[in-house]
Design a protein around this motif. Structure first.
Motif, short mmCIF file in Angstrom:
data_model
loop_
_atom_site.label_atom_id
_atom_site.label_comp_id
_atom_site.label_asym_id
_atom_site.label_seq_id
_atom_site.Cartn_x
_atom_site.Cartn_y
_atom_site.Cartn_z
N THR A 1 -8.65 2.08 0.68
CA THR A 1 -7.24 1.86 0.40
C THR A 1 -7.08 1.19 -0.96
O THR A 1 -7.88 0.33 -1.32
N ASN B 1 -12.63 3.81 5.67
CA ASN B 1 -11.34 4.02 5.05
C ASN B 1 -11.32 3.29 3.71
O ASN B 1 -11.80 2.18 3.60
N ALA C 1 -4.56 -1.22 -2.82
CA ALA C 1 -3.46 -2.12 -2.46
C ALA C 1 -3.08 -3.00 -3.66
O ALA C 1 -3.90 -3.27 -4.53
N SER D 1 2.08 5.17 0.18
CA SER D 1 1.72 6.20 1.16
C SER D 1 0.56 7.07 0.67
O SER D 1 -0.24 7.55 1.48
N ASP E 1 -1.88 5.93 -1.16
CA ASP E 1 -3.01 5.04 -1.43
C ASP E 1 -3.76 4.61 -0.18
O ASP E 1 -4.60 3.71 -0.23
N LYS E 2 -3.47 5.24 0.97
CA LYS E 2 -4.17 4.94 2.22
C LYS E 2 -5.13 6.07 2.54
O LYS E 2 -4.89 7.21 2.16
N GLU E 3 -6.17 5.73 3.28
CA GLU E 3 -7.14 6.74 3.74
C GLU E 3 -7.53 7.69 2.62
O GLU E 3 -7.53 8.91 2.77
N HIS F 1 -2.57 -5.22 7.19
CA HIS F 1 -1.72 -5.10 6.00
C HIS F 1 -2.36 -4.20 4.95
O HIS F 1 -1.67 -3.69 4.07
N PHE F 2 -3.68 -4.03 5.02
CA PHE F 2 -4.41 -3.18 4.07
C PHE F 2 -4.61 -1.77 4.63
O PHE F 2 -5.31 -0.96 4.03
N GLY F 3 -4.05 -1.47 5.80
CA GLY F 3 -4.21 -0.16 6.43
C GLY F 3 -5.50 -0.03 7.21
O GLY F 3 -5.93 1.09 7.50
N LEU F 4 -6.12 -1.15 7.56
CA LEU F 4 -7.38 -1.13 8.32
C LEU F 4 -7.13 -1.59 9.75
O LEU F 4 -6.19 -2.33 10.02
N VAL G 1 0.88 -1.17 0.00
CA VAL G 1 0.00 0.00 0.00
C VAL G 1 0.91 1.22 0.00
O VAL G 1 1.67 1.44 0.95
#
Length: 156
Positions: A30, A28, A32, A15, A17-19, A55-58, A13
Motif C-alpha cells: 500500500t 499486500n 499511504a 483507491s 494505492d491499495k493492494e 488504516h493502511f489497508g492491512l 490511502v
C-alpha cells in the motif's frame, strides 16, 4: 503542550494505492500518506504513535514500511516495528547568525526547528554547520510542525 497521540495522525490511502501487488500475492503493498503535527503537540517518547494497521489497508500484520520524507526538512524518519511508531532523527547542530562581537565564547546553537537557543559551543563560528557524528533521535517534548510523509507499506 501535549504529546502527539495515534488519534492525531491522519492516514490517507487512495483507491488506486491499495493492494498494489494484488490479493493473490500473499502480501499486500500500500502507498499511504501519513500526516501529523501542528506545532502545538510534541514528540513523544518512542516516536510518533501510528493508528491501527487497518488504516493502511492491512488486516493481519504490517511487515515493512519505507518512508519518503518531505523535501528539505532535514530529518530522517524510520518505522519502529516494535512500538508501531515513526522515529524522527536529526543530525548534529548548527550555529545561529549571532554576530561575532556577540558570540562571547562561541556561537549560539540552532535547534532542530531553526531557532537559536541559549547554548553556546566554545570556539565555534556563527552561521556554520558542524559535523557532530551520528544522528540523534528528536528530543521528547519538541513541538512538531505539520508534516506529511509518503510511506510504502508491506503486510497482510
Amino acid at each position: 503542550m501535549g504529546a502527539i497521540a495515534s488519534t492525531d495522525i491522519t492516514i490517507t490511502v487512495g483507491s488506486r494505492d491499495k493492494e498494489i501487488i494484488g490479493v493473490m500475492a500473499g502480501k499486500n503493498m500500500t502507498l499511504a500518506t501519513i500526516a501529523f503535527g501542528n506545532a502545538a503537540l510534541t514528540y513523544p517518547a518512542n516516536g510518533i504513535p501510528l493508528p491501527a494497521i487497518g488504516h493502511f489497508g492491512l488486516l493481519k500484520v504490517l511487515d515493512f514500511m519505507s518512508i519518503q520524507p518531505p523535501p528539505g526538512d532535514g530529518f530522517v524518519y524510520k518505522y519502529d516495528s516494535t512500538n508501531h511508531t515513526i522515529r524522527i532523527y536529526t543530525q548534529g547542530f548548527k550555529t545561529g547568525a549571532t554576530a561575532a562581537a556577540e558570540n562571547e565564547n562561541g556561537a549560539l546553537v540552532k535547534n532542530s526547528l531553526g531557532v537559536e537557543g541559549t547554548p553556546r559551543i566554545p570556539n565555534t563560528v556563527a552561521g556554520t554547520t558542524y559535523d557532530m557524528g551520528q544522528m540523534i533521535e528528536m528530543p521528547t517534548g519538541t513541538a512538531i510542525p505539520a508534516t506529511s510523509l509518503k510511506a510504502l507499506v508491506l503486510g497482510e
